[in-house]
Design a protein around this motif. Structure first.
Motif, short mmCIF file in Angstrom:
data_model
loop_
_atom_site.label_atom_id
_atom_site.label_comp_id
_atom_site.label_asym_id
_atom_site.label_seq_id
_atom_site.Cartn_x
_atom_site.Cartn_y
_atom_site.Cartn_z
N CYS A 220 0.96 -1.12 -0.06
CA CYS A 220 0.13 -0.11 -0.04
C CYS A 220 0.70 1.23 -0.16
N ILE A 221 1.88 1.27 0.86
CA ILE A 221 2.84 2.25 0.72
C ILE A 221 3.46 2.52 -0.76
N ARG A 222 3.55 1.58 -1.20
CA ARG A 222 3.98 1.62 -2.76
C ARG A 222 3.14 1.96 -3.55
N ILE A 223 1.82 1.30 -3.43
CA ILE A 223 1.02 1.44 -4.54
C ILE A 223 0.13 2.60 -4.52
N VAL A 224 0.22 3.56 -3.39
CA VAL A 224 -0.24 4.88 -3.24
C VAL A 224 0.12 5.81 -4.33
N PRO A 225 1.45 5.88 -4.14
CA PRO A 225 2.13 6.87 -4.98
C PRO A 225 2.36 6.52 -6.40
N TYR A 226 2.69 4.94 -6.57
CA TYR A 226 2.50 4.33 -7.87
C TYR A 226 1.15 4.67 -8.68
N SER A 227 0.11 4.47 -7.94
CA SER A 227 -1.19 4.60 -8.51
C SER A 227 -1.47 6.03 -8.95
N ALA A 228 -0.98 6.91 -7.77
CA ALA A 228 -1.41 8.22 -8.21
C ALA A 228 -0.56 8.94 -9.31
N VAL A 229 0.91 8.49 -9.32
CA VAL A 229 1.87 9.00 -10.55
C VAL A 229 1.08 8.43 -11.59
N GLN A 230 0.69 7.32 -11.66
CA GLN A 230 0.08 6.51 -12.94
C GLN A 230 -1.13 7.25 -13.43
N PHE A 231 -2.10 7.39 -12.79
CA PHE A 231 -3.41 8.05 -12.97
C PHE A 231 -3.14 9.54 -13.43
N GLY A 232 -2.20 10.07 -12.52
CA GLY A 232 -2.01 11.65 -12.73
C GLY A 232 -1.17 11.86 -14.00
N SER A 233 0.01 11.12 -14.23
CA SER A 233 0.58 11.25 -15.53
C SER A 233 -0.01 10.80 -16.83
N TYR A 234 -0.99 9.92 -16.63
CA TYR A 234 -1.90 9.52 -17.78
C TYR A 234 -2.64 10.81 -18.29
N ASN A 235 -3.39 11.50 -17.26
CA ASN A 235 -4.07 12.52 -17.52
C ASN A 235 -3.32 13.97 -18.09
N PHE A 236 -1.75 13.79 -17.54
CA PHE A 236 -0.99 14.83 -17.98
C PHE A 236 -0.49 14.74 -19.36
N TYR A 237 -0.22 13.38 -19.74
CA TYR A 237 0.07 12.86 -21.06
C TYR A 237 -1.11 13.12 -22.18
N LYS A 238 -2.12 13.06 -21.50
CA LYS A 238 -3.35 13.11 -22.67
C LYS A 238 -3.43 14.40 -23.27
N LYS A 239 -3.01 15.45 -22.24
CA LYS A 239 -3.08 16.91 -23.06
C LYS A 239 -2.22 17.17 -24.03
N PHE A 240 -1.01 16.32 -24.11
CA PHE A 240 -0.10 16.48 -25.19
C PHE A 240 -0.32 15.85 -26.49
N PHE A 241 -1.13 14.90 -26.28
CA PHE A 241 -1.39 13.73 -27.25
C PHE A 241 -2.71 14.04 -27.99
N ALA A 242 -3.53 14.91 -27.27
CA ALA A 242 -4.81 15.30 -27.77
C ALA A 242 -4.70 16.18 -29.30
N PRO A 243 -5.47 15.75 -30.08
CA PRO A 243 -5.31 16.20 -31.43
C PRO A 243 -5.78 17.83 -31.31
N SER A 244 -6.52 18.28 -30.37
CA SER A 244 -6.90 19.61 -30.04
C SER A 244 -7.53 19.58 -28.50
N PRO A 245 -7.45 20.82 -27.83
CA PRO A 245 -7.83 20.80 -26.66
C PRO A 245 -9.21 20.45 -26.18
N GLY A 246 -9.16 19.44 -25.50
CA GLY A 246 -10.57 18.79 -24.91
C GLY A 246 -11.00 17.80 -25.73
N ALA A 247 -10.36 17.51 -27.01
CA ALA A 247 -10.73 16.28 -27.80
C ALA A 247 -10.74 15.02 -27.19
N GLU A 248 -11.27 13.99 -27.65
CA GLU A 248 -11.24 12.65 -27.24
C GLU A 248 -9.97 11.89 -27.98
#
Length: 325
Positions: free
Chosen positions: A94-122
């Motif tokens: 749990c000590i490992r998975i809390v930061p692991y999962s937090a970084v994973q979900f947070g960075s996924y949403n961060f990277y989505k901004k750069f890979f989106a063809p336009s702001p807010g696009a799927e």
């Protein structure tokens, strides 16, 4: 707003509270915090199966104390160690998975901004796969030392003959294990042993997990609605986890084997990933690369279901905190 003396309106919340709410309600930060909650919930729910999977994975020819069915394996664990056996390594996990999962979900949403063809696009499936893979790699590098220590803690009390028979009464904890590995097994490199097969497995696993979940979630969403029901979110999470785990499971076995590659009594002395695959297949057959997959699949559905549902619930709550003063 709320009334104050003299009829002057003051903010309902203090300035600091408003700033905190503004920060935590941002999409990436909300995903980061919600990811931590999701990780802790999902791992605790399936801790006994997670440990049993590891005990299955690290066996080879000549080490067959846990060559049992899932039910008998759980009964053996209970008989040998009781409730603590079910939860062995879960605190570290749990000590490992809390930061692991937090970084994973947070960075996924961060990277989505750069890979989106336009702001807010799927994003399409390919972009989701890439973003998920990048998020998985990012989270591994930040938390890998805790993962290798968790593996050591999971097996050190099990009744493997190679470990010297009955487990010791007093077992080292997380930090003591980490310090011992650092001092006796090669410094910082000891804490990152097995990271290459880990990254090789995590990148496609996380990418497939995120991609499959969003596709299945979209399919389960009734026409005209924005969100599926909680039950459908649970089903989408379970399906995404099962698909991703099945496709990438051999990498997980390699990761566990390399993590104990220098452990006294249990070391395998593999020279490389290719050498490990060759030795495992020669000695154990192709089934050796899928050892432990049954308890793993049994845990994946409830684990990923709980993870995605708790993530979405927490994220939606946090994003709703962005309130008017």
């Amino acid at each position: 707003m709320s009334a104050s003396e003299g009829g002057v309106l003051k903010p309902k919340y203090g300035q600091f509270t408003l700033q905190a709410r503004e920060i935590i309600s941002q999409p990436v930060m909300a995903a980061f915090c919600a990811g931590g909650v999701a990780g802790a919930v999902s791992r605790t729910v399936v801790s006994p199966l997670e440990r049993l999977k590891i005990l299955f994975q690290i066996q080879s020819v000549g080490r067959e104390e846990y060559k049992l069915s899932v039910g008998k394996g759980l009964m053996k664990m209970w008989k040998d160690e009781g409730w603590r056996g079910f939860m062995r390594g879960n605190g570290t996990n749990c000590i490992r998975i809390v930061p692991y999962s937090a970084v994973q979900f947070g960075s996924y949403n961060f990277y989505k901004k750069f890979f989106a063809p336009s702001p807010g696009a799927e994003l399409n499936s390919g972009r989701r796969l890439v973003c998920g893979g990048a998020a998985g790699i990012t989270s591994v590098f930040f938390t890998y030392p805790l993962d290798i220590v968790r593996t050591r803690l999971s097996i050190q009390s099990a009744s493997f003959a190679a470990l010297g028979g009955a487990p010791k009464k007093k077992l080292p904890g997380m930090w003591q294990t980490m310090v011992t590995m650092y001092k006796t097994e090669g410094g910082i490199f000891a804490l990152y042993r097995g990271i290459i097969p880990t990254v090789a497995g995590v990148a496609p696993y996380v990418g497939l997990n995120f991609m499959t979940y969003e596709l299945v979630r979209q399919y389960f969403t009734p026409e005209g609605d924005k969100n599926p029901s909680a039950l459908r979110k649970l089903a989408a999470g379970g399906i995404s986890g099962a698909v991703a785990q099945t496709c990438t499971y051999p990498f997980d076995v390699l990761r566990r084997r390399f993590q104990i590659n220098t452990m006294s009594g249990m070391g395998y002395q593999y020279k490389s990933i290719f050498d490990a695959v060759k030795v495992i297949v020669a000695q154990e057959g192709l089934r050796g690369l899928y050892k432990g997959i049954i308890p793993n699949l049994l845990k994946v559905f409830p684990s990923m279901s709980a993870s995605w549902l708790s993530f979405e619930t927490t994220r939606d709550f946090l994003t709703s905190l962005k309130a008017d003063p």
